[in-house]
Design an enzyme around this catalytic site. Structure first.
Site, PDB file in Angstrom:
ATOM      1  N   SER A   1      10.762  61.199  -3.899  1.00 44.88           N
ATOM      2  CA  SER A   1      10.347  60.195  -2.919  1.00 44.88           C
ATOM      3  C   SER A   1       9.268  59.309  -3.527  1.00 44.88           C
ATOM      4  O   SER A   1       8.477  59.760  -4.360  1.00 44.88           O
ATOM      5  CB  SER A   1       9.792  60.897  -1.678  1.00 44.88           C
ATOM      6  OG  SER A   1       9.151  59.979  -0.834  1.00 44.88           O
TER       7      SER A   1
ATOM      8  N   TYR B   1       4.631  65.664   3.385  1.00 41.59           N
ATOM      9  CA  TYR B   1       5.970  65.370   2.873  1.00 41.59           C
ATOM     10  C   TYR B   1       5.883  64.962   1.402  1.00 41.59           C
ATOM     11  O   TYR B   1       6.575  65.510   0.538  1.00 41.59           O
ATOM     12  CB  TYR B   1       6.643  64.264   3.695  1.00 41.59           C
ATOM     13  CG  TYR B   1       7.845  63.678   3.008  1.00 41.59           C
ATOM     14  CD1 TYR B   1       8.995  64.444   2.809  1.00 41.59           C
ATOM     15  CD2 TYR B   1       7.841  62.372   2.530  1.00 41.59           C
ATOM     16  CE1 TYR B   1      10.100  63.919   2.156  1.00 41.59           C
ATOM     17  CE2 TYR B   1       8.940  61.849   1.892  1.00 41.59           C
ATOM     18  CZ  TYR B   1      10.065  62.617   1.701  1.00 41.59           C
ATOM     19  OH  TYR B   1      11.153  62.098   1.053  1.00 41.59           O
TER      20      TYR B   1
ATOM     21  N   LYS C   1       7.228  67.010  -2.087  1.00 40.76           N
ATOM     22  CA  LYS C   1       8.116  66.437  -3.107  1.00 40.76           C
ATOM     23  C   LYS C   1       7.457  66.480  -4.483  1.00 40.76           C
ATOM     24  O   LYS C   1       8.102  66.774  -5.495  1.00 40.76           O
ATOM     25  CB  LYS C   1       8.500  64.996  -2.735  1.00 40.76           C
ATOM     26  CG  LYS C   1       9.449  64.906  -1.565  1.00 40.76           C
ATOM     27  CD  LYS C   1      10.809  65.491  -1.934  1.00 40.76           C
ATOM     28  CE  LYS C   1      11.875  65.103  -0.946  1.00 40.76           C
ATOM     29  NZ  LYS C   1      13.220  65.448  -1.394  1.00 40.76           N
TER      30      LYS C   1
END
Length: 188
Positions: A99, A124, A128
């Site tokens: 991401s 998040y 990643k």
């Protein structure tokens, strides 16, 4: 032959019919979740896999701030389960969909692959980034692994396609696991 597995967290089963209609391909479907290692292992036991495109992961930045442990468990533990199974079944080719959030507050825009990662601003993005580091460590520990290709969300679609196709050229056919988003495995 294509196999799709999805826990349907971010999707609905009727999408499967749309995929069949768009692609003109039939496939097997498993309602599985990468955090359930024994279920995912059934795929490895029943199919001959030679590569993985791993797009699975919870992906809502705001939600990750509200439920960070859920994101860490799902995105990191689910990935570790997958990589342990890949090792056990000697699957050495991987494309990982990361991401743009791994860049935190980027040093320049547009972001390029040369930008520094780190300084993430949400769970998040951190999850990643951790998975990227796990992959780097795996590669260092086993030189028989194909260097994992990272696909980060900010890249132009032509770059994504080039990254995917260079690794995917090694694969003969595909299995898709849509566990939360999508992971593609390939049959030998």
């Amino acid at each position: 032959e294509v196999i799709i597995a999805d826990n349907l967290y971010n999707s609905k089963e009727d999408v499967l019919e749309k995929i069949k209609r768009i692609t003109g391909k039939k496939f097997k479907f498993y309602k599985y979740d990468l955090t359930d290692k024994s279920k995912v292992e059934e795929i490895f036991e029943n199919e001959k896999i030679d590569g993985v495109i791993h797009f699975a992961g919870y992906k809502a930045v705001g939600e990750s701030v509200s439920i960070p442990l859920t994101y860490y468990k799902n995105n990191i533990a689910g990935s570790i389960n997958l990589y342990e199974l890949m090792k056990k079944y000697e699957v050495k080719n991987l494309v990982f969909s990361s991401s743009a959030t791994v860049y935190g507050n980027p040093e320049m825009v547009p972001i390029t692959e040369e930008c520094k990662t780190g300084g993430t601003t949400n769970p998040y993005g951190t999850s990643k980034l951790f998975v990227e580091q796990i992959l780097k460590d795996l590669y260092k520990s086993d030189d028989s692994l194909a260097l994992p290709e990272m696909i980060r969300g900010v890249l132009a679609s032509s770059i994504k396609i080039e990254s995917t196709s260079s690794t995917m050229a090694k694969f003969s056919s595909l299995i898709t696991i849509f566990s939360f988003s999508m992971t593609i495995l390939s049959l030998r």
